[in-house]
Scaffold this active site. Structure first.
Site, PDB file in Angstrom:
ATOM      1  N   HIS A 247       0.975  -1.214  -0.226  1.00  0.00           N
ATOM      2  CA  HIS A 247      -0.124   0.005   0.037  1.00  0.00           C
ATOM      3  C   HIS A 247       0.473   1.196   0.265  1.00  0.00           C
ATOM      4  O   HIS A 247       0.445   2.207  -0.181  1.00  0.00           O
ATOM      5  CB  HIS A 247      -0.995   0.122   1.447  1.00  0.00           C
TER       6      HIS A 247
ATOM      7  N   HIS B  55      -2.519 -11.908  -2.708  1.00  0.00           N
ATOM      8  CA  HIS B  55      -3.581 -12.591  -2.060  1.00  0.00           C
ATOM      9  C   HIS B  55      -3.106 -14.612  -1.412  1.00  0.00           C
ATOM     10  O   HIS B  55      -4.021 -14.993  -1.268  1.00  0.00           O
ATOM     11  CB  HIS B  55      -4.433 -12.777  -2.565  1.00  0.00           C
TER      12      HIS B  55
END
Length: 728
Positions: free
Chosen positions: A98, A266
């Site tokens: 992020h 993920h």
């Protein structure tokens, strides 16, 4: 009336003077030109001082000890913020992701290269929930190594080490990112006034992702990429796939890199949504002092472990969320999926049927097994035929998938670090990558006599001062300090696509390049065209200064190489094409943004201060470098002479200024009524804006002609050398 007032209970300071609650100049005059973007990283905000040299500090860093400490941290669960399954690999992969993921290719802004995640608005974006916890977990390590490691480097290294601990063979890592000490509050993240507002306003048509407003890349205010629940929170994997493709392309990723990053991102970690968002404490920037910069705590539960709330989606993607494996593919393609709601009320996909032993265990109690989940973006990889095909290839060759992800992760975390010459450390990959904009090193030297001889030949070539200056400027002006791309080094102005850009005036450019190539061929010893282009512009500036009565030598540092076509990713250079250049008084077409705001944007990307921008404008005008030779703003009868005439005549009250069309003004002699000159808004803003006028008046003074020339030369050299990292 008795005017005497009791001082009892009166506040001794002006209300709002030291907080954001007070009215600012921007509040009173919202349409005024805001120059703050040019000074947002003033040295006064830096506690380390102007003499601090991060590259020198890095030489003292024990890299192996740092990496060892990070590896230990990954499995040392802290009671105040326990690790899921006793491992922080998912946490630090997300914090690093992020940080880097805010990068956008269009203007190079965002990304992890400056440690900007520590400040608002990024530290409080809804998509960055609980990244504050990751940075606090890193604090003991930052404290230990101090100035030898920047926050920017540490955050991204933590994510890389997280993947290594999970079992991935990493591609490499480079240090060299310097921290900022003040938020980049003037970066445009969108026009919305509320977090996660519907994305329709960012698009001409939300069903056509390529109509998203430039320079934006994320689909909603406060998100890094796309909404995990679907377009505007409505699940539809095919629509989400289209948004994913556009968003990742705007972040410099192709389809294979996008699929690899989605799957690999993920493969470890989980989503958190076991609670209600409305029960969370304020974000870090809003929270009161007792929170000490920590936000989003669950006030109705323990807030940690299984009570953690982040995205609102709840669950892990794989059965082994702390291990690098093929579990994401096995889970996604091994089951049918149906829409469900998380405990927080968010849309998520869950398997229609799954054996209990294939489920991930609870983060706190391994005797409890819970259903895995997929986001709409995960489902997009399955339903979109292109992404599906890539995933099938990955499933057939796990080693290829791991290698693709490792390289894509390296690109994600290094895209805004700039060319490889800025990379520092023992783990820098030897391979030159096309997105690093490689430039060959030169193996020649030029003596002072060589430089003098070249200048003489250039000035005798028949090319005008304006032609030489404009060509050097066009070569250098592509530089942007946001991601350290562009600039004169490499002489890519002679290659596609730059040689054909409208703003580079291809006919004039080819005329100048042909002459310079002839000089290069006849010189008798090696000299790159990149060096020759810059030297030619500098020689022209020297001559123009001498014609103004100021003898000055323009500093020149040879050492630029000439890139080739196979070193140039032409498609990724399209975003560097100028659509405006206030310094040459040109704008490609009408935009909703004013031309003076466009000038500020370009100046900030080039690393210029407001005084530098001002002196360059004045010099470029009198040097007659306007696009297509227009006379707008050329307030002088001595074209090609580096005089301060632009400022003298701009500030002369003998003239009147009258609108004469779209972005056109007449400068009229008050006595005769005759039109003396024409101008654009970019010209006149230096007389109308109070701050810029103050600078203009300095250069208009009778005693500052020499100062004007010296300051112009200094700013000129700064632009020419902006991408010479070997000189810094």
């Amino acid at each position: 009336m008795d005017n005497k007032q009791s001082s009892a209970g009166k506040c001794p300071v002006m209300h709002g003077a030291m907080t954001s609650s007070g009215q600012t100049n921007s509040d009173w005059w919202p349409n005024a030109l805001n120059l703050d973007i040019l000074h947002q990283h003033d040295s006064k905000t830096n506690p380390l001082g102007e003499d601090f040299d991060y590259a020198e500090e890095l030489k003292q860093l024990d890299v192996e000890a740092l990496k060892s400490d990070l590896r230990t941290l990954m499995t040392e669960s802290q009671a105040w913020w326990p690790a899921d399954w006793g491992s922080y690999v998912g946490m630090f992969a997300r914090v690093a992701w992020h940080s880097a993921g805010s990068y956008r290719l269009s203007d190079g802004r965002g990304g992890g290269g400056a440690g900007n995640q520590r400040f608002a608005p990024l530290n409080s974006w809804p998509d960055n929930v609980n990244t504050d916890k990751g940075r606090r977990l890193l604090w003991p390590i930052k404290k230990k190594y101090g100035n030898k490691i920047s926050w920017a480097d540490l955050i991204l290294l933590s994510g890389t080490i997280a993947y290594e601990v999970a079992g991935l063979k990493i591609y490499g890592f480079a240090f060299g990112r310097k921290d900022i000490w003040h938020p980049e509050k003037d970066t445009y993240w969108g026009a919305e006034k509320e977090w996660l507002a519907p994305s329709d306003g960012r698009y001409g048509d939300v069903d056509k992702p390529d109509t998203m407003e430039n320079p934006l890349a994320a689909v909603q205010m406060g998100l890094i990429y796309v909404n995990p629940e679907g377009v505007n929170g409505q699940p539809d994997p095919l629509k989400t796939a289209a948004q994913v493709r556009e968003t990742f392309a705007r972040m410099a990723m192709d389809d294979e890199e996008t699929a690899a990053l989605t799957a690999g991102g993920h493969t470890i970690g989980k989503c958190h949504g076991n609670g209600r968002a409305e029960d969370l404490s304020p974000d870090p920037e809003t929270a009161d002092v007792e929170y000490q910069g920590i936000g989003w705590m669950n006030t109705k539960g323990r807030s940690i472990g299984r009570d953690t709330v982040v995205s609102g989606i709840e669950g892990a993607w794989t059965a082994n969320p702390t291990q690098w494996d093929m579990g994401w593919f096995e889970m996604l393609f091994g089951h049918d999926w149906e829409l469900k709601k998380s405990p927080a009320g968010a849309w998520q996909w869950e398997p229609v049927d799954i054996n209990e032993e294939d489920m991930p265990v609870d983060v706190e109690d391994s005797s409890i097994r819970l259903k895995p989940i997929m986001t709409d973006a995960d489902m997009a990889m399955k339903v979109d035929p292109i992404y599906n095909g890539i995933c099938q290839k990955f499933m057939q060759d796990p080693e290829y998938f791991s290698a693709c992800f490792a390289r894509a992760w390296f690109k994600l975390t290094h895209r805004d670090l700039g060319p490889k010459s800025r990379y520092i450390g023992p783990d820098v990959p030897a391979e030159d990558l096309i997105w690093q904009d490689p430039i060959p090193a030169v193996d020649y030297t030029l003596s002072d006599a060589d430089i003098t001889a070249l200048k003489t030949t250039i000035l005798a070539s028949g090319l005008s001062v304006a032609e030489l200056v404009a060509t050097a400027w066009d070569s250098a002006r592509t530089y942007r300090g946001s991601d350290y791309r562009g600039g004169a080094n490499g002489a890519r102005i002679r290659l596609a696509p730059q040689k054909d850009w409208e703003g580079n005036e291809p006919d004039r450019l080819q005329k100048v390049l042909s002459v310079l190539e002839g000089i290069q061929a006849g010189f008798g010893k090696p000299v790159s065209l990149a060096d020759l282009i810059v030297l030619a512009g500098s020689a022209a500036v020297e001559k123009a200064a001498q014609d103004a009565g100021v003898d000055i030598s323009v500093p020149f540092a040879p050492g630029r190489g000439d890139a080739t076509d196979d070193m140039t990713d032409a498609a990724s250079f399209d975003v560097l094409e100028p659509i405006h250049d206030g310094f040459r008084n040109w704008v490609k077409k009408d935009y909703t943004v004013s031309v003076e705001e466009l000038l500020l944007d370009r100046s900030q990307l080039m690393g210029l201060t407001a005084p530098e921008m001002t002196v360059l404008i004045g010099g470029m005008r009198v040097l007659d470098t306007n696009y297509a030779g227009t006379s707008h703003g050329v307030f002088t009868d001595r074209k090609g002479v580096l005089s301060n005439d632009f400022f003298v005549n701009l500030t002369d009250m003998a003239y009147n200024w009258k609108p004469a069309g779209k972005n056109l003004y007449h400068i009229v002699d008050r006595k005769t009524g005759d039109v003396k000159w024409t101008a654009t808004r970019v010209d006149l803003v230096f007389g109308s804006n109070s701050i810029l006028r103050a600078y203009a008046e300095v250069y208009a003074q009778d005693d500052n002609q020499q100062k004007f020339v010296k300051d112009f030369v200094k700013a000129w050299v700064k632009v020419m050398n902006a991408d010479r990292y070997d000189l810094k």
